[in-house]
Scaffold this active site. Structure first.
Site, PDB file in Angstrom:
ATOM      1  N   CYS A 128      31.239 106.200 106.965  1.00 34.39           N
ATOM      2  CA  CYS A 128      31.083 105.047 106.077  1.00 34.39           C
ATOM      3  C   CYS A 128      30.578 105.550 104.741  1.00 34.39           C
ATOM      4  O   CYS A 128      29.553 106.227 104.683  1.00 34.39           O
ATOM      5  CB  CYS A 128      30.109 104.035 106.677  1.00 34.39           C
ATOM      6  SG  CYS A 128      29.809 102.663 105.558  1.00 34.39           S
ATOM      7  N   ASN A 147      34.388 109.221 113.770  1.00 26.56           N
ATOM      8  CA  ASN A 147      34.266 108.484 115.035  1.00 26.56           C
ATOM      9  C   ASN A 147      34.637 109.383 116.204  1.00 26.56           C
ATOM     10  O   ASN A 147      35.217 110.454 116.038  1.00 26.56           O
ATOM     11  CB  ASN A 147      35.263 107.319 115.036  1.00 26.56           C
ATOM     12  CG  ASN A 147      34.862 106.214 114.094  1.00 26.56           C
ATOM     13  OD1 ASN A 147      35.056 106.312 112.891  1.00 26.56           O
ATOM     14  ND2 ASN A 147      34.287 105.177 114.641  1.00 26.56           N
ATOM     15  N   HIS A 158      31.269 101.412 119.469  1.00 26.13           N
ATOM     16  CA  HIS A 158      31.831 102.089 118.298  1.00 26.13           C
ATOM     17  C   HIS A 158      30.902 103.264 117.965  1.00 26.13           C
ATOM     18  O   HIS A 158      29.902 103.094 117.270  1.00 26.13           O
ATOM     19  CB  HIS A 158      31.882 101.063 117.156  1.00 26.13           C
ATOM     20  CG  HIS A 158      32.410 101.557 115.853  1.00 26.13           C
ATOM     21  ND1 HIS A 158      33.685 101.264 115.400  1.00 26.13           N
ATOM     22  CD2 HIS A 158      31.839 102.283 114.867  1.00 26.13           C
ATOM     23  CE1 HIS A 158      33.856 101.788 114.196  1.00 26.13           C
ATOM     24  NE2 HIS A 158      32.746 102.424 113.851  1.00 26.13           N
TER      25      HIS A 158
HETATM   26  P1  HMG Z   1      29.341  92.229  95.428  1.00 24.90           P
HETATM   27  O1  HMG Z   1      29.441  93.170  94.283  1.00 24.90           O
HETATM   28  O2  HMG Z   1      28.013  91.617  95.735  1.00 24.90           O
HETATM   29  O3  HMG Z   1      30.477  91.104  95.341  1.00 24.90           O
HETATM   30  O4  HMG Z   1      29.838  92.996  96.721  1.00 24.90           O
HETATM   31  P2  HMG Z   1      30.662  89.860  94.450  1.00 24.90           P
HETATM   32  O5  HMG Z   1      30.937  88.711  95.340  1.00 24.90           O
HETATM   33  O6  HMG Z   1      29.533  89.731  93.438  1.00 24.90           O
HETATM   34  O7  HMG Z   1      32.017  90.221  93.663  1.00 24.90           O
HETATM   35  C1  HMG Z   1      32.094  91.287  92.732  1.00 24.90           C
HETATM   36  C2  HMG Z   1      33.553  91.546  92.354  1.00 24.90           C
HETATM   37  O8  HMG Z   1      34.287  92.013  93.492  1.00 24.90           O
HETATM   38  C3  HMG Z   1      34.286  90.307  91.901  1.00 24.90           C
HETATM   39  O9  HMG Z   1      35.265  90.747  90.966  1.00 24.90           O
HETATM   40  C4  HMG Z   1      34.988  89.805  93.125  1.00 24.90           C
HETATM   41  O10 HMG Z   1      36.158  89.047  92.854  1.00 24.90           O
HETATM   42  C5  HMG Z   1      35.375  91.121  93.794  1.00 24.90           C
HETATM   43  P3  HMG Z   1      35.090  90.491  89.390  1.00 24.90           P
HETATM   44  O11 HMG Z   1      34.981  89.023  89.269  1.00 24.90           O
HETATM   45  O12 HMG Z   1      33.820  91.192  89.006  1.00 24.90           O
HETATM   46  O13 HMG Z   1      36.334  91.111  88.830  1.00 24.90           O
HETATM   47  N1  HMG Z   1      35.458  90.957  95.245  1.00 24.90           N
HETATM   48  C6  HMG Z   1      36.542  91.252  95.976  1.00 24.90           C
HETATM   49  N2  HMG Z   1      37.757  91.741  95.652  1.00 24.90           N
HETATM   50  C7  HMG Z   1      38.631  91.915  96.658  1.00 24.90           C
HETATM   51  N3  HMG Z   1      38.335  91.650  97.962  1.00 24.90           N
HETATM   52  C8  HMG Z   1      37.155  91.158  98.303  1.00 24.90           C
HETATM   53  C9  HMG Z   1      36.198  90.944  97.283  1.00 24.90           C
HETATM   54  N4  HMG Z   1      34.925  90.502  97.312  1.00 24.90           N
HETATM   55  C10 HMG Z   1      34.491  90.497  96.043  1.00 24.90           C
HETATM   56  N5  HMG Z   1      36.887  90.892  99.586  1.00 24.90           N
HETATM   57  C11 HMG Z   1      30.984  92.901  98.830  1.00 24.90           C
HETATM   58  C12 HMG Z   1      29.859  92.365  97.987  1.00 24.90           C
HETATM   59  C13 HMG Z   1      30.778  92.407 100.234  1.00 24.90           C
HETATM   60  C14 HMG Z   1      32.301  92.380  98.275  1.00 24.90           C
HETATM   61  C15 HMG Z   1      30.950  94.453  98.745  1.00 24.90           C
HETATM   62  O14 HMG Z   1      29.673  94.880  99.067  1.00 24.90           O
HETATM   63  C16 HMG Z   1      31.941  95.116  99.649  1.00 24.90           C
HETATM   64  O15 HMG Z   1      33.156  95.002  99.483  1.00 24.90           O
HETATM   65  N6  HMG Z   1      31.454  95.878 100.652  1.00 24.90           N
HETATM   66  C17 HMG Z   1      32.314  96.547 101.620  1.00 24.90           C
HETATM   67  C18 HMG Z   1      31.753  97.886 101.989  1.00 24.90           C
HETATM   68  C19 HMG Z   1      32.617  98.523 103.045  1.00 24.90           C
HETATM   69  O16 HMG Z   1      33.799  98.225 103.187  1.00 24.90           O
HETATM   70  N7  HMG Z   1      32.010  99.442 103.832  1.00 24.90           N
HETATM   71  C20 HMG Z   1      32.713 100.135 104.873  1.00 24.90           C
HETATM   72  C21 HMG Z   1      33.030  99.273 106.056  1.00 24.90           C
HETATM   73  S1  HMG Z   1      31.650  99.015 107.152  1.00 24.90           S
HETATM   74  C22 HMG Z   1      31.710 100.359 108.218  1.00 24.90           C
HETATM   75  O17 HMG Z   1      32.430 101.301 107.999  1.00 24.90           O
HETATM   76  C23 HMG Z   1      30.887 100.306 109.478  1.00 24.90           C
HETATM   77  C24 HMG Z   1      31.741 100.066 110.748  1.00 24.90           C
HETATM   78  O18 HMG Z   1      32.714 101.094 110.925  1.00 24.90           O
HETATM   79  C25 HMG Z   1      30.840 100.009 112.001  1.00 24.90           C
HETATM   80  C26 HMG Z   1      29.882 101.197 112.117  1.00 24.90           C
HETATM   81  O19 HMG Z   1      30.322 102.363 112.066  1.00 24.90           O
HETATM   82  O20 HMG Z   1      28.686 100.916 112.267  1.00 24.90           O
HETATM   83  C27 HMG Z   1      32.495  98.722 110.662  1.00 24.90           C
HETATM   84 MG    MG Z   2      32.367 103.024 111.748  1.00 28.38          MG
END
Ligand code: HMG
Ligand code: MG
Length: 316
Positions: free
Chosen positions: A251, A260, A218
């Protein structure tokens, strides 16, 4: 449209699976939210162009990635086109898994980090804590019969920590694999990797018993190395390559990450090598131009610019 002259090489695989990440990696990074109907049409067009595997969206916190907060609605619009073992969605935790399962998703991708800083910035957890968060997700997903991919980000460099030791990457990759993933994708999140580095990482993984048959690559193209790095991985035996139509991507939590590897540029290179992908390049270029029209800027794919001329923006 023009095609490359076909000249094959002995050491490249006969077939390559393109794992399209445009709707997810691409659209998660747009400043404005793309309307859900446009997202659905994007996925439909990509599938119609012959892309076998399309990562459609993410079930992550909507506070963290508002661009993809419409994931359930998107899958609703997509119907059968959005379901199946080749339509994965990103899922970080059990909450995400519940929401994905409620939509009938059959494939998920968890996403870890080789570095502590990015794990904290992207997942609000240490590497160890994020692996602990993924463990029940993978376990439940597998018991439900889902296909599971694991990503490892920052495999070739980190914007905060700089160089990332190969052994550190290999260790995290093997921990993610051991959770029970069917495949792990090695992320060059900020595009700093080069070809020798790709070979050395694949060697290190091989030494730990993780063969190329369970790996994908990737590459982000920030430094223009994505296609070269992909070809290095293919020469090493990797057959699953992530790419994003129009070179969309990045990201929001990784400083300096840009798009990408463009799917169209990859298809051109593979076509020239006589490697089968099943992708209709004309349909893909049309889709790229169509999407560029919606995003209001030209496709960053060189192949699209060459084939579609100055019609990069606005051509519907
Ligand atoms: P957090 O704030 O620690 O989560 O985030 P939490 O568990 O304390 O929850 C906080 C609130 O979020 C709560 O709501 C949960 O219900 C809600 P509240 O009670 O306050 O109303 N919540 C959710 N809602 C919907 N769907 C969920 C969910 N989880 C919690 N799944 C968490 C931790 C992991 C959730 C957060 O950090 C997060 O969502 N991160 C995602 C970041 C992301 O998507 N980044 C981009 C993708 S990675 C990437 O692009 C790299 C890749 O392409 C490879 C590369 O290029 O290297 C893959
Ligand atoms: Mg990526």
């Amino acid at each position: 449209m023009r095609r490359p002259q076909r000249e094959t090489l002995p050491d490249v695989p006969a077939g390559v699976t393109i794992y399209e990440v445009g709707p997810r990696d691409g659209l998660q990074n747009e400043k404005s939210v793309v309307p859900v109907e446009v997202k659905a049409e994007f996925v439909r067009r990509l599938v119609a162009a012959g892309l076998d595997t399309v990562e459609t969206t993410s079930f992550v916190s909507p506070q963290w990635v508002p661009q993809l907060a419409d994931s359930a609605e998107l899958l609703g619009l997509l119907g059968d086109v959005g379901r199946g073992r080749n339509r994965p969605v990103l899922v970080p935790n059990e909450r995400g898994l519940d929401l994905a399962l409620a939509q009938g998703v059959q494939a998920i991708a968890i996403f870890g980090s080789a570095t502590e800083t990015f794990a904290r910035k992207n997942l609000n957890r240490s590497v160890e804590e994020s692996i602990a968060m993924f463990a029940p997700v993978v376990q439940r997903a597998r018991s439900e019969g889902l296909w599971v991919r694991g990503y490892v980000s920052m495999c070739f460099g980190d914007p905060w920590e700089g160089d990332v030791p190969i052994e550190q990457v290999a260790e995290v990759t093997s921990r993610i694999m051991d959770l029970g993933c069917d495949q792990v994708s090695l992320g060059d999140t900020i595009g700093t990797g080069t070809t020798g580095h790709v070979h050395r990482l694949l060697d290190a993984l091989d030494a730990r018993g993780i063969g190329v048959d369970r790996l994908a690559v990737h590459f982000h193209d920030t430094y223009g190395q994505a296609l070269a790095n992909t070809l290095a991985a293919l020469a090493h035996g990797v057959t699953v390559v992530d790419a994003s139509t129009g070179g969309l991507g990045g990201c929001p939590y990784a400083k300096s990450a840009t798009g990408n590897l463009a799917t169209e540029d990859l298809v051109w290179a593979l076509d020239g090598l006589g490697i089968e992908t099943g992708v209709d390049l004309d349909a893909l270029v049309e889709t790229s131009v169509w999407m560029a029209g919606h995003l209001g800027r030209p496709s960053s794919s060189n192949v699209v610019r060459a084939l579609a001329g100055s019609a990069g923006v606005g051509g519907q």
